[in-house]
Design a protein around this motif. Structure first.
Motif, PDB file in Angstrom:
ATOM      1  N   MET C 151       0.595  -1.279   0.130  1.00  0.00           N
ATOM      2  CA  MET C 151       0.028  -0.497  -0.046  1.00  0.00           C
ATOM      3  C   MET C 151       0.869   1.251  -0.364  1.00  0.00           C
ATOM      4  O   MET C 151       2.032   1.339   0.893  1.00  0.00           O
ATOM      5  CB  MET C 151      -1.128  -0.295   1.132  1.00  0.00           C
ATOM      6  CG  MET C 151      -2.179  -1.084   1.385  1.00  0.00           C
ATOM      7  SD  MET C 151      -2.512  -1.407   2.453  1.00  0.00           S
ATOM      8  CE  MET C 151      -4.083   0.366   2.742  1.00  0.00           C
ATOM      9  N   THR C 153       0.591   5.655  -0.224  1.00  0.00           N
ATOM     10  CA  THR C 153      -0.074   6.522  -0.104  1.00  0.00           C
ATOM     11  C   THR C 153       0.727   7.997  -0.142  1.00  0.00           C
ATOM     12  O   THR C 153       1.787   8.274   0.129  1.00  0.00           O
ATOM     13  CB  THR C 153      -0.750   7.196   0.870  1.00  0.00           C
ATOM     14  OG1 THR C 153      -1.563   5.332   1.504  1.00  0.00           O
ATOM     15  CG2 THR C 153      -2.096   8.300   1.484  1.00  0.00           C
ATOM     16  N   ARG C 155      -0.504  12.168  -0.237  1.00  0.00           N
ATOM     17  CA  ARG C 155      -1.973  13.058  -0.017  1.00  0.00           C
ATOM     18  C   ARG C 155      -0.671  14.508  -0.016  1.00  0.00           C
ATOM     19  O   ARG C 155      -0.033  14.507   0.812  1.00  0.00           O
ATOM     20  CB  ARG C 155      -2.537  13.230   1.211  1.00  0.00           C
ATOM     21  CG  ARG C 155      -3.042  11.839   0.783  1.00  0.00           C
ATOM     22  CD  ARG C 155      -4.106  11.576   1.768  1.00  0.00           C
ATOM     23  NE  ARG C 155      -4.297  10.302   1.960  1.00  0.00           N
ATOM     24  CZ  ARG C 155      -5.427   9.067   2.715  1.00  0.00           C
ATOM     25  NH1 ARG C 155      -4.611   9.066   3.516  1.00  0.00           N
ATOM     26  NH2 ARG C 155      -5.411   8.055   2.628  1.00  0.00           N
ATOM     27  N   VAL C 217      -7.889   6.167  -6.856  1.00  0.00           N
ATOM     28  CA  VAL C 217      -7.183   4.392  -6.171  1.00  0.00           C
ATOM     29  C   VAL C 217      -6.488   3.609  -7.205  1.00  0.00           C
ATOM     30  O   VAL C 217      -7.683   4.055  -8.314  1.00  0.00           O
ATOM     31  CB  VAL C 217      -8.036   4.008  -5.298  1.00  0.00           C
ATOM     32  CG1 VAL C 217      -8.061   2.562  -4.774  1.00  0.00           C
ATOM     33  CG2 VAL C 217      -9.186   4.607  -4.940  1.00  0.00           C
ATOM     34  N   VAL C 229      -1.850  -1.391  -4.039  1.00  0.00           N
ATOM     35  CA  VAL C 229      -2.739  -0.092  -4.044  1.00  0.00           C
ATOM     36  C   VAL C 229      -1.702   1.099  -3.783  1.00  0.00           C
ATOM     37  O   VAL C 229      -1.108   1.323  -2.771  1.00  0.00           O
ATOM     38  CB  VAL C 229      -4.159  -0.743  -3.556  1.00  0.00           C
ATOM     39  CG1 VAL C 229      -4.108  -1.125  -2.250  1.00  0.00           C
ATOM     40  CG2 VAL C 229      -5.269   0.616  -3.438  1.00  0.00           C
ATOM     41  N   THR C 231      -3.689   4.918  -2.986  1.00  0.00           N
ATOM     42  CA  THR C 231      -4.061   5.860  -3.015  1.00  0.00           C
ATOM     43  C   THR C 231      -3.671   7.507  -2.906  1.00  0.00           C
ATOM     44  O   THR C 231      -2.550   8.292  -2.242  1.00  0.00           O
ATOM     45  CB  THR C 231      -5.035   5.624  -1.700  1.00  0.00           C
ATOM     46  OG1 THR C 231      -4.588   6.697   0.224  1.00  0.00           O
ATOM     47  CG2 THR C 231      -5.525   5.118  -1.599  1.00  0.00           C
ATOM     48  N   ASN C 232      -4.139   8.243  -3.502  1.00  0.00           N
ATOM     49  CA  ASN C 232      -4.050   9.920  -3.476  1.00  0.00           C
ATOM     50  C   ASN C 232      -4.689  10.963  -3.545  1.00  0.00           C
ATOM     51  O   ASN C 232      -5.983  10.771  -4.588  1.00  0.00           O
ATOM     52  CB  ASN C 232      -3.342  10.107  -5.692  1.00  0.00           C
ATOM     53  CG  ASN C 232      -1.635   8.954  -5.707  1.00  0.00           C
ATOM     54  OD1 ASN C 232      -1.770   8.326  -6.649  1.00  0.00           O
ATOM     55  ND2 ASN C 232      -1.308   9.627  -4.909  1.00  0.00           N
ATOM     56  N   SER C 233      -4.149  11.947  -2.827  1.00  0.00           N
ATOM     57  CA  SER C 233      -5.369  13.471  -2.265  1.00  0.00           C
ATOM     58  C   SER C 233      -4.865  14.010  -3.337  1.00  0.00           C
ATOM     59  O   SER C 233      -3.534  14.418  -2.306  1.00  0.00           O
ATOM     60  CB  SER C 233      -5.937  13.217  -1.626  1.00  0.00           C
ATOM     61  OG  SER C 233      -7.378  14.494  -1.509  1.00  0.00           O
ATOM     62  N   GLU C 241       1.085  14.495   2.988  1.00  0.00           N
ATOM     63  CA  GLU C 241       1.137  12.994   4.057  1.00  0.00           C
ATOM     64  C   GLU C 241       1.862  11.763   2.622  1.00  0.00           C
ATOM     65  O   GLU C 241       1.613  11.932   1.632  1.00  0.00           O
ATOM     66  CB  GLU C 241      -0.412  12.251   4.117  1.00  0.00           C
ATOM     67  CG  GLU C 241      -0.135  11.408   4.933  1.00  0.00           C
ATOM     68  CD  GLU C 241      -1.773  10.660   5.156  1.00  0.00           C
ATOM     69  OE1 GLU C 241      -2.728  11.002   5.206  1.00  0.00           O
ATOM     70  OE2 GLU C 241      -1.704   9.728   6.355  1.00  0.00           O
ATOM     71  N   GLU C 245       3.377   0.562   3.180  1.00  0.00           N
ATOM     72  CA  GLU C 245       3.594  -0.851   4.098  1.00  0.00           C
ATOM     73  C   GLU C 245       3.055  -1.960   2.702  1.00  0.00           C
ATOM     74  O   GLU C 245       2.652  -1.549   1.780  1.00  0.00           O
ATOM     75  CB  GLU C 245       1.911  -0.743   4.553  1.00  0.00           C
ATOM     76  CG  GLU C 245       1.440  -1.602   5.838  1.00  0.00           C
ATOM     77  CD  GLU C 245      -0.018  -1.597   5.477  1.00  0.00           C
ATOM     78  OE1 GLU C 245       0.403  -0.702   6.858  1.00  0.00           O
ATOM     79  OE2 GLU C 245      -0.845  -1.938   5.932  1.00  0.00           O
TER      80      GLU C 245
END
Lengths: 337, 337, 337, 337
Positions: C151, C153, C155, C217, C229, C231-233, C241, C245
């Motif tokens: 995972m 991420t 942001r 996603v 996977v 995730t982006n924002s 952030e 993992e």
């Protein structure tokens, strides 16, 4: 104690035994019967509940007029039929998730519940965890504004036996369905479409040949246009892991942090802490609270939650994930009917 | 770069070398001379600073009219005399803590500084750590209301050689003095009386016979009536540890959390993270910032801080702790003169 | 200092200015020229680097025979052409990610680099973060066994201006590409196929109309069959952030934990800590280390990393994600050519 | 259920009510009588325990031959006399800490227990907390080697009423005594000498005039020469706080981390988590386990722990701390007799 709510438990596996222990310590409740196909198993579960009778005959349990409600903790593939049977017998029902493994039998069970007027609560226990509840309150109170992105994770310590999966339906209806319910609960939104990538990376050959998977990433489109993603694994050597995170226009709320105790050890290899090992470590309080809540609803005549409709919605999305995995495409939940 | 502030470093041990590296990368500064009794040591320290000359003669360094200021990083027992000498030579001074090991020589040094009008900054680098600074701002802004209880901790990874302690003065003037400065800095209060329990639990026999200690608990009464406690140890196998906590009428602020990196490892033995190993890991940024701040004061003609008076106050309390340990009683700081 | 590696910087925006400051403090390096279309901007960036000249003419910078290498920190849509131009001028190149916004120009740039024999490093700075490096070492050392699920991420605190996105290419080539590189770096695996769900939930209408997204996603299939996977924002009110993992057969490693300082505040509203605000807070050390590493490679004649090929692979996967979003289907990275 | 261990509770304040609830859910136990000077209070406590009778007459409770044991949760100044009375009535005894407020009455109570041969367990519940237990196991197993330095902290959310303190004896016998027991438990060592600094910083004038304190730092010398320090405060706006840390030659173990739930909120003010509010939040599980353990000892005929001797040792050290505070000097615990 004779005037408490009289309950029976059907299914005396680990979850059934745990619920028996909880019921034995719950004021205002009397556990009267524990039924399991294996009567010895039923007896073990009944040990801690003074006065409870063990049986291998759930039919007689349902026929007992003094029993007000049943707790169904049997394998997943029996849930729908037992719900229908219990409903027809006029018993209120607490049933472990999932509602069923297919929508047709789920709809039959819900129809029986509706026509008999009994109450039905599904065992999505995360809704009774204090952290999930506070997160829900924060989100539905609008503190984070519009919701944009949700992440949910469930990892089991080790994969179950293949035979267990034959009954449970596997990762989609047994594990992912918890995360789907969490997403619905936390956001208050419905799931519109699903895309899943899954793999069998460590299941035994027997499990792979039957199409079971052990690792999955599921992307969800919610009705507001927001996105969610769930990661699942059936193996985490460090223990049971559950987490959720919701990002909104004004910030983020997360539920996580998996220490078992408040102990840390510092030495020349660094800092060590422990980790939650089992679902009971993590959700022991929630399992007790969901039963207490069910009993309160029976007493006060209020509607229990999560409802049968919640169970159906989660099942539909879980089955959409399975189909997405099998067909390699986005699946609208509405396709499932 | 020729027009930057011209500086010399006296003492090329680990701290001196670290300051040399920092100065080499600090814009507007020119490190011109590094002096150490061992000229080879001085050369090693000068390597990274283009144009810096190594010498074993600090007298010539002080005699160089173009050098504006000196950084003193020699053993503790030479600080006071070198400060006095540098002050008489008209150099501004940054000196590592402690100001001295006794109040008489400290007062002579401060008198020389006062009469020559040079600036003096003491090396209590925690005052330049972002977390300490924010805690200080929060406390002096009154956010926590009246202060009640302070805890400060310093633990070194391993005890220094006994010979080092002969020069440093041992735990009281070398380690505890940092915590005393932290307490004064965070609370803005003076220390009135001190009670110390100390022990030599793991020092080599040679060190114990000379009266050195490795473990100490020091209680402080502050002028408001609030209490503080410091724990010190010269051995922590997990690394260097520093923490502070201030409890006030409206809450608590803590400075701590000693992870070195943002890495965590989860496996069947639990969860592991790493720990700060050395003071440079923990305070690298603060060491750079204290020198940058000293240079800014020289350029802008402002007064550097922590001041010589801060150094003296911390020394007096540290010596009171030593006396309390030796005499087994509360010692008023004023007793020390 | 005249004998250090002579470098020029092209592009004096925030990242360019940051690199200028780093280069000014890096021993063995001389920053000789800063070029920007706006010469005033170039001057501001050159301020802290003694001897550096500001210009609005990057052509003359490339023509200067004494300059060994260039740092390219211009908008994304100019990277490929500038790399090709600098390669033809015989300069070694450090270029910010992405290599380009399309594969054709990326391939031209790489061809120019190959034929001129200069060195090229891409600015995926996470590879120089201590936590990512240790995680990588742990994973490539086989400590967690076979890898199963990753995972990642990223942001950003707030979306950039639409005009910036027009040059950067938007979330896929500007943000997601970092996570793709992290996945490739941590696992040592190639990405085979990509499925992306993205949405424009809070971009201004202008940005949405042009097809930009702010939330995404992205699911990745790796060549071993493992899943990842991202995730982006583009909006996180609490700051910047980044996390990763990796779950393997023997456990999990995570990189995360975004406190800015070691301060915690406890009061009647609970416990508060701070959060990393900007990418510089989180990766300041990594940005310095990637430049230091680049300079070491120049000096020692070794190959820098991450390479041009790493840049191309990440770009291909990012473009596959974009296509997946646009076409609502899984896209094989090989489709992109 | 009639064949369970029959118990009575004397004292139906908050702790008594909590124990009643626990006993009601504990299999193999029957709570038969709840006695309180205020019979209404006793009734409230008995509500959740089917079959339990409320009374204001503890003498009749002790006279009931079918009652095997009593739980004493009355004010501190009545503990010793009630223990003696219950022992003479042949009842096994679980008594909340402290054993007494003075050593003379404590010794009388212990003599009565010894001569009647009943079992006595003291309510130091931390010994039943999973984290304290694991820490104890680690330390007594020698994993950290020789112990050097212990820190223990207890902070209450808000000071009790002055009238409560008149009965409890105040901070020393009511709060500090928990930390003293923790130090004894974790280290397995006896306390030799005590030095305390205490202050009344926020108690109402009435409390100060009577000599009560609200803030204290207590240093302990253990029989191995190791040191310990306890900090206490009767006010912590963020809630109830308990922590311990033991430093040994091979590392450190800490018990702490006071989050109430696993929830974190991230927004533009940083990161927030919650904090344990009350002792029941923190030690709910331990309170249940200490009673379960007491009942197991009764059933199995084994000796309960912590014992009366543990209660006496903790009381002696707490009284030494009080004397140290009053006389401003180190007090040997042996002085107390």
């Amino acid at each position: 104690m004779g005037d408490g709510v009289r309950l029976g438990v059907i299914g005396a596996g680990p979850m059934g035994r745990h619920h028996c222990r909880t019921l034995a310590g719950l004021p205002g409740v009397q556990l009267v019967t524990v039924a399991d196909l294996n009567v010895e198993t039923a007896r073990l579960a009944a040990v801690g509940a003074p006065g409870a009778v063990a049986t291998d005959d759930h039919v007689s349990l349902l026929a007992d007029a003094s029993t007000a409600a049943v707790i169904i903790t049997t394998p997943n593939d029996t849930h729908a039929a037992l719900i229908a049977e219990a409903a027809r017998a006029g018993k209120h029902i607490f049933c472990e998730k999932p509602l069923s493994r297919d929508l047709a039998s789920a709809d039959e069970a819900l129809a029986a519940v509706a026509s008999s007027g009994v109450k039905l609560q599904l065992g999505f226990q995360r809704r009774f965890d204090p952290a999930y509840r506070r997160a829900k309150a924060m989100l539905s109170g609008g503190e984070l504004g519009a919701l944009e992105l949700v992440m949910s994770t469930t990892r089991d310590p080790a994969p179950p036996a293949v035979d267990y999966m034959r009954h449970s339906g596997g990762l989609f209806t047994d594990t992912l369905i918890h995360d789907i319910d969490s997403v619905r609960y936390l956001t208050g939104q419905e799931i519109v479409a699903v895309s899943t990538a899954a793999a069998a990376l460590f299941l035994p050959p027997e499990g792979r040949e039957e199409g079971f998977v052990d690792t999955a990433v599921t992307t969800l489109r919610l009705d507001s246009g927001a996105l969610a993603v769930v990661t699942n694994s059936l193996r985490a050597t460090y223990g049971y892991e559950v987490g959720a995170e919701v990002l909104g226009e004004r910030g983020k709320v997360s539920v996580g942090q998996e220490e078992l105790t408040r102990l840390r050890r510092f030495d020349d290899s660094g800092v060590r802490s422990d980790h939650v090992v089992s679902v009971l470590d993590r959700f022991g309080e929630a399992f007790a609270e969901e039963l207490a809540s069910f009993v309160r609803c029976l007493r006060e005549g209020t509607e229990p939650s999560p409802s049968g409709a919640d169970g159906r919605a989660a099942l539909a999305a879980a089955l959409a994930a399975k189909r997405s995995h099998e067909e390699g495409r986005w699946v609208e939940v509405a396709e499932l009917g």
